[in-house]
Design a protein around this motif. Sequence first.
Motif, PDB file in Angstrom:
ATOM      1  N   GLU A  90      37.345  35.464  48.558  1.00  0.00           N
ATOM      2  CA  GLU A  90      36.209  35.986  49.314  1.00  0.00           C
ATOM      3  C   GLU A  90      36.596  37.225  50.118  1.00  0.00           C
ATOM      4  OE1 GLU A  90      34.543  32.718  51.506  1.00  0.00           O
ATOM      5  OE2 GLU A  90      33.900  31.695  49.688  1.00  0.00           O
ATOM      6  N   LEU A  91      37.274  38.135  49.417  1.00  0.00           N
ATOM      7  CA  LEU A  91      37.672  39.411  49.990  1.00  0.00           C
ATOM      8  C   LEU A  91      37.039  40.516  49.158  1.00  0.00           C
ATOM      9  CD1 LEU A  91      41.471  38.592  50.411  1.00  0.00           C
ATOM     10  CD2 LEU A  91      39.789  38.723  52.261  1.00  0.00           C
ATOM     11  N   SER A  92      37.020  41.715  49.705  1.00  0.00           N
ATOM     12  CA  SER A  92      36.456  42.830  48.937  1.00  0.00           C
ATOM     13  C   SER A  92      37.476  43.333  47.918  1.00  0.00           C
ATOM     14  CB  SER A  92      36.054  43.973  49.870  1.00  0.00           C
ATOM     15  OG  SER A  92      37.208  44.594  50.405  1.00  0.00           O
ATOM     16  N   LYS A  93      36.965  43.784  46.761  1.00  0.00           N
ATOM     17  CA  LYS A  93      37.847  44.381  45.758  1.00  0.00           C
ATOM     18  C   LYS A  93      38.574  45.588  46.330  1.00  0.00           C
ATOM     19  CE  LYS A  93      35.316  43.217  41.546  1.00  0.00           C
ATOM     20  NZ  LYS A  93      34.654  43.791  40.366  1.00  0.00           N
ATOM     21  N   SER A  94      37.841  46.386  47.101  1.00  0.00           N
ATOM     22  CA  SER A  94      38.454  47.590  47.663  1.00  0.00           C
ATOM     23  C   SER A  94      39.573  47.242  48.636  1.00  0.00           C
ATOM     24  CB  SER A  94      37.408  48.472  48.344  1.00  0.00           C
ATOM     25  OG  SER A  94      36.793  47.776  49.407  1.00  0.00           O
ATOM     26  N   GLY A  95      39.397  46.133  49.367  1.00  0.00           N
ATOM     27  CA  GLY A  95      40.434  45.701  50.305  1.00  0.00           C
ATOM     28  C   GLY A  95      41.709  45.298  49.581  1.00  0.00           C
ATOM     29  N   ILE A  96      41.558  44.546  48.489  1.00  0.00           N
ATOM     30  CA  ILE A  96      42.733  44.141  47.711  1.00  0.00           C
ATOM     31  C   ILE A  96      43.331  45.349  47.002  1.00  0.00           C
ATOM     32  CG2 ILE A  96      43.515  42.748  45.759  1.00  0.00           C
ATOM     33  CD1 ILE A  96      41.624  40.569  46.682  1.00  0.00           C
ATOM     34  N   PHE A  97      42.460  46.206  46.454  1.00  0.00           N
ATOM     35  CA  PHE A  97      42.946  47.407  45.766  1.00  0.00           C
ATOM     36  C   PHE A  97      43.758  48.279  46.722  1.00  0.00           C
ATOM     37  CE2 PHE A  97      42.677  51.691  44.060  1.00  0.00           C
ATOM     38  CZ  PHE A  97      43.050  51.475  42.736  1.00  0.00           C
ATOM     39  N   ALA A  98      43.343  48.341  47.976  1.00  0.00           N
ATOM     40  CA  ALA A  98      44.063  49.154  48.967  1.00  0.00           C
ATOM     41  C   ALA A  98      45.492  48.664  49.161  1.00  0.00           C
ATOM     42  CB  ALA A  98      43.311  49.140  50.297  1.00  0.00           C
TER      43      ALA A  98
ATOM     44  N   ARG B 170      49.573  38.625  52.218  1.00  0.00           N
ATOM     45  CA  ARG B 170      50.319  37.379  52.004  1.00  0.00           C
ATOM     46  C   ARG B 170      49.460  36.346  51.279  1.00  0.00           C
ATOM     47  NH1 ARG B 170      50.725  32.566  53.414  1.00  0.00           N
ATOM     48  NH2 ARG B 170      49.105  32.650  54.973  1.00  0.00           N
ATOM     49  N   VAL B 171      48.227  36.154  51.724  1.00  0.00           N
ATOM     50  CA  VAL B 171      47.316  35.177  51.104  1.00  0.00           C
ATOM     51  C   VAL B 171      47.019  35.584  49.660  1.00  0.00           C
ATOM     52  CG1 VAL B 171      44.933  34.320  51.172  1.00  0.00           C
ATOM     53  CG2 VAL B 171      46.294  34.387  53.270  1.00  0.00           C
ATOM     54  N   THR B 172      46.813  36.876  49.439  1.00  0.00           N
ATOM     55  CA  THR B 172      46.529  37.373  48.096  1.00  0.00           C
ATOM     56  C   THR B 172      47.718  37.118  47.172  1.00  0.00           C
ATOM     57  OG1 THR B 172      45.059  39.072  48.990  1.00  0.00           O
ATOM     58  CG2 THR B 172      45.872  39.391  46.739  1.00  0.00           C
ATOM     59  N   LEU B 173      48.917  37.408  47.638  1.00  0.00           N
ATOM     60  CA  LEU B 173      50.103  37.222  46.802  1.00  0.00           C
ATOM     61  C   LEU B 173      50.370  35.744  46.527  1.00  0.00           C
ATOM     62  CD1 LEU B 173      52.443  40.008  48.186  1.00  0.00           C
ATOM     63  CD2 LEU B 173      51.294  39.924  45.952  1.00  0.00           C
ATOM     64  N   ARG B 174      50.112  34.904  47.515  1.00  0.00           N
ATOM     65  CA  ARG B 174      50.287  33.459  47.297  1.00  0.00           C
ATOM     66  C   ARG B 174      49.374  32.989  46.166  1.00  0.00           C
ATOM     67  NH1 ARG B 174      53.612  29.162  47.363  1.00  0.00           N
ATOM     68  NH2 ARG B 174      52.299  27.434  46.804  1.00  0.00           N
ATOM     69  N   ARG B 175      48.108  33.366  46.237  1.00  0.00           N
ATOM     70  CA  ARG B 175      47.161  32.953  45.196  1.00  0.00           C
ATOM     71  C   ARG B 175      47.510  33.600  43.860  1.00  0.00           C
ATOM     72  NH1 ARG B 175      45.384  29.377  42.540  1.00  0.00           N
ATOM     73  NH2 ARG B 175      43.385  29.670  41.493  1.00  0.00           N
ATOM     74  N   ALA B 176      47.929  34.847  43.877  1.00  0.00           N
ATOM     75  CA  ALA B 176      48.317  35.526  42.643  1.00  0.00           C
ATOM     76  C   ALA B 176      49.489  34.807  41.977  1.00  0.00           C
ATOM     77  CB  ALA B 176      48.682  36.980  42.933  1.00  0.00           C
TER      78      ALA B 176
END
Length: 196
Positions: A41-49, A13-19
């Motif tokens: 301040e998240l890992s690339k692999s976490g977002i990629f997942a 949710r936080v990622t999509l809001r910022r995106a």
Amino acid sequence: MDGRLARGAETRRVTLRRAAEIASVEGLDGLTIGRLAGELELSKSGIFAHFGSKEELQLATLAYAEEVFVDRVIRPARAAEPGLPRLRALVDNWITYSRTRIFPGGCFFAAASAEFDAREGRVHDAVVGSFRSWMAVLVGMVEEAVERGQLPADTDAAQLAFEIDALARASNAVSVLTGDDEAYRRAEAGIHAKLA
């Protein structure tokens, strides 16, 4: 496990809001998993997942922006009395959605439409789908007002919906470009005159 699922849903949710915030200003092509990871301040692999590819991130961002639009514009309008009051509420909600910069670039879909109008592919098709859904809601509310005798019986619902959308989009474009709120007042005056 429940805690991890909840954290995962919150990260998404936080990622999509910022995106969506970034895309409303810089376009969907401005999105990268690396940039979002750095800013949040998240890992690339976490977002990629969560997304797997840039295109999936773009599509998820569009879906998120559509949810926001429905929550801010369409759903509250449906609470108004059917017919012209509901249509006016829809228009007023849309103007407020753009004017208050729910997304920093104004209407998310105006920006996405301009970015993807001449392209092909899944993201283009999703933008078209969102536009068609919006127009179906708008046409449906115009038809409802005609059926209730609040607009003339010979009203071309698709034409009136097109004109309302055009005025609303123009106000967004002018205000985002100039920083001037006057465009919204003009759009409101023009739309309400058409509905009078």
